[in-house]
Design a protein around this motif. Structure first.
Motif, PDB file in Angstrom:
ATOM      1  N   PHE A 154      64.264  43.475  52.231  1.00  0.00           N
ATOM      2  CA  PHE A 154      63.598  42.213  51.883  1.00  0.00           C
ATOM      3  C   PHE A 154      62.606  42.441  50.741  1.00  0.00           C
ATOM      4  N   GLN A 155      61.860  43.539  50.799  1.00  0.00           N
ATOM      5  CA  GLN A 155      60.911  43.823  49.729  1.00  0.00           C
ATOM      6  C   GLN A 155      61.611  44.176  48.424  1.00  0.00           C
ATOM      7  N   ARG A 156      62.797  44.724  48.520  1.00  0.00           N
ATOM      8  CA  ARG A 156      63.563  45.038  47.312  1.00  0.00           C
ATOM      9  C   ARG A 156      63.902  43.770  46.541  1.00  0.00           C
ATOM     10  N   MET A 157      64.218  42.685  47.267  1.00  0.00           N
ATOM     11  CA  MET A 157      64.692  41.470  46.594  1.00  0.00           C
ATOM     12  C   MET A 157      63.622  40.406  46.425  1.00  0.00           C
ATOM     13  N   ASN A 158      62.465  40.580  47.083  1.00  0.00           N
ATOM     14  CA  ASN A 158      61.419  39.566  47.052  1.00  0.00           C
ATOM     15  C   ASN A 158      60.348  39.940  46.027  1.00  0.00           C
ATOM     16  N   HIS A 159      60.297  39.201  44.926  1.00  0.00           N
ATOM     17  CA  HIS A 159      59.360  39.513  43.849  1.00  0.00           C
ATOM     18  C   HIS A 159      57.911  39.173  44.195  1.00  0.00           C
ATOM     19  N   MET A 160      57.689  38.512  45.319  1.00  0.00           N
ATOM     20  CA  MET A 160      56.329  38.172  45.730  1.00  0.00           C
ATOM     21  C   MET A 160      55.714  39.267  46.600  1.00  0.00           C
ATOM     22  N   LEU A 161      56.472  40.334  46.815  1.00  0.00           N
ATOM     23  CA  LEU A 161      55.998  41.473  47.602  1.00  0.00           C
ATOM     24  C   LEU A 161      56.053  42.735  46.747  1.00  0.00           C
ATOM     25  N   PRO A 162      55.254  43.733  47.080  1.00  0.00           N
ATOM     26  CA  PRO A 162      55.264  44.974  46.290  1.00  0.00           C
ATOM     27  C   PRO A 162      56.625  45.661  46.312  1.00  0.00           C
ATOM     28  N   ASP A 163      56.916  46.391  45.251  1.00  0.00           N
ATOM     29  CA  ASP A 163      58.126  47.199  45.188  1.00  0.00           C
ATOM     30  C   ASP A 163      58.061  48.234  46.316  1.00  0.00           C
ATOM     31  N   PRO A 164      59.080  48.298  47.185  1.00  0.00           N
ATOM     32  CA  PRO A 164      59.020  49.230  48.319  1.00  0.00           C
ATOM     33  C   PRO A 164      59.185  50.695  47.932  1.00  0.00           C
ATOM     34  N   GLY A 165      59.643  50.946  46.690  1.00  0.00           N
ATOM     35  CA  GLY A 165      59.905  52.330  46.297  1.00  0.00           C
ATOM     36  C   GLY A 165      61.205  52.821  46.925  1.00  0.00           C
ATOM     37  N   THR A 166      61.326  54.126  47.084  1.00  0.00           N
ATOM     38  CA  THR A 166      62.525  54.688  47.704  1.00  0.00           C
ATOM     39  C   THR A 166      62.456  54.482  49.224  1.00  0.00           C
TER      40      THR A 166
END
Length: 307
Positions: A154-166
């Protein structure tokens, strides 16, 4: 992909009582806390990615007596707005007289006259009026490993949340509770410990997956609603993952790609139990189990990890 990553890194989270939240939520915190719940409100509560949209649609289908057309009146986020969005919806948008929603810990709610959703880290972050008015709460818990995997994508595709990294980086972020709405452990424990002291129906994602009819009937009874078996069967069918994934009113396909890029990962991705086994290494699994034992010690809650 680079744009996604860059956008994510620009998100600077803020804290409320040690819980990380999105900036807009914190900026409107006093407004959220002063939200006036009504005695007949039902608040749906979930940790992020624990089946929030699923239980919202189930509640709405029950409220509308299985009328699919009525449930198509608006996208799910308008029928069950989040409290943390700090924008109370208008009655014409919801069909109920009172609605609001938030996302992670305090969940969402829907009752004959009213429906509200909220997410908050700990039960303590709930607007006081819900306790003062002895409202009903509907909580859905999902096992932590599947929650982590779903939240990562979800964080990977949601630009309103921080980049999850690896995945390896996110594993550390999640177990340390450094995600929006905080620790899964605190969230689940908080509601579990309160479930017998208030009007709280505590459900498990895995139980709904295993026997949806049985669990939906419990929700129906909790809401004080009666529908016949034919309608109940229809609700089970219409709220299946496959149906909801294809339903533009629930699959977030109407959300701009600049906010949710579903070419990276679908909003409704798999909806299964046990997908964590495709992500966790043996070492990660052993470490997580040890952390889980420590953090959940003394809590008589038992999660199903695979079906």
């Amino acid at each position: 992909m680079a744009l996604t990553s860059e956008l994510g890194k620009q998100i600077k989270l803020k804290e409320v009582e040690g819980t990380l939240l999105q900036p807009a939520t914190v900026d409107n915190w006093s407004q959220i806390q002063s939200f006036e719940a009504k005695p007949d409100d039902l608040l749906i509560c979930t940790y992020p990615k624990a089946g929030t949209t699923w239980i919202q649609e189930i509640v709405d289908m029950i409220e509308q007596n299985g009328d699919v057309e009525k449930c198509q009146r608006a996208i799910i986020q308008h029928r069950h707005p989040f409290i943390e969005w700090a924008r109370p919806p208008q009655p014409s948008e919801t069909g109920f007289h009172h609605v609001a929603q938030a996302g992670l810990k305090l969940l969402s709610s829907s009752n004959p006259p009213a429906s509200i959703s909220q997410s908050a880290k700990i039960i303590d972050l709930l607007p006081p009026s819900f306790w003062e008015n002895n409202c009903k709460f509907l909580y859905v818990a999902r096992n932590a490993k599947d929650c982590m995997v779903s939240y990562y994508h979800f964080q990977r595709m949601n630009h309103m949340l921080p980049d999850p990294g690896t995945w390896e980086e996110y594993f550390e972020t999640f177990i340390n509770g450094k995600v929006v709405w905080g620790s899964w452990f605190d969230h689940v424990k908080g509601w579990w410990e309160m479930k017998d002291r208030h009007q709280i129906l505590f459900l498990f994602y895995e139980d709904i997956k295993r026997d949806p009819k049985h669990e939906i009937r419990k929700v129906m009874q909790f809401m004080g609603k009666n529908v016949d078996e034919t309608v109940l069967d229809k609700i089970v069918q219409e709220t299946s993952f496959e149906k909801m994934k294809e339903n533009p009113m629930t699959n977030r396909s109407t959300v701009s790609k600049s906010i949710m890029d579903q070419s990276i990962s679908s909003f409704m991705r798999k909806g299964t139990v046990g997908d964590w086994k495709n992500h966790f290494t043996v070492a990660q699994n052993e470490r997580f189990d040890e952390i889980y034992r420590k953090k959940m010690e003394g809590t008589a809650i038992n999660f199903c990890m695979e079906l």
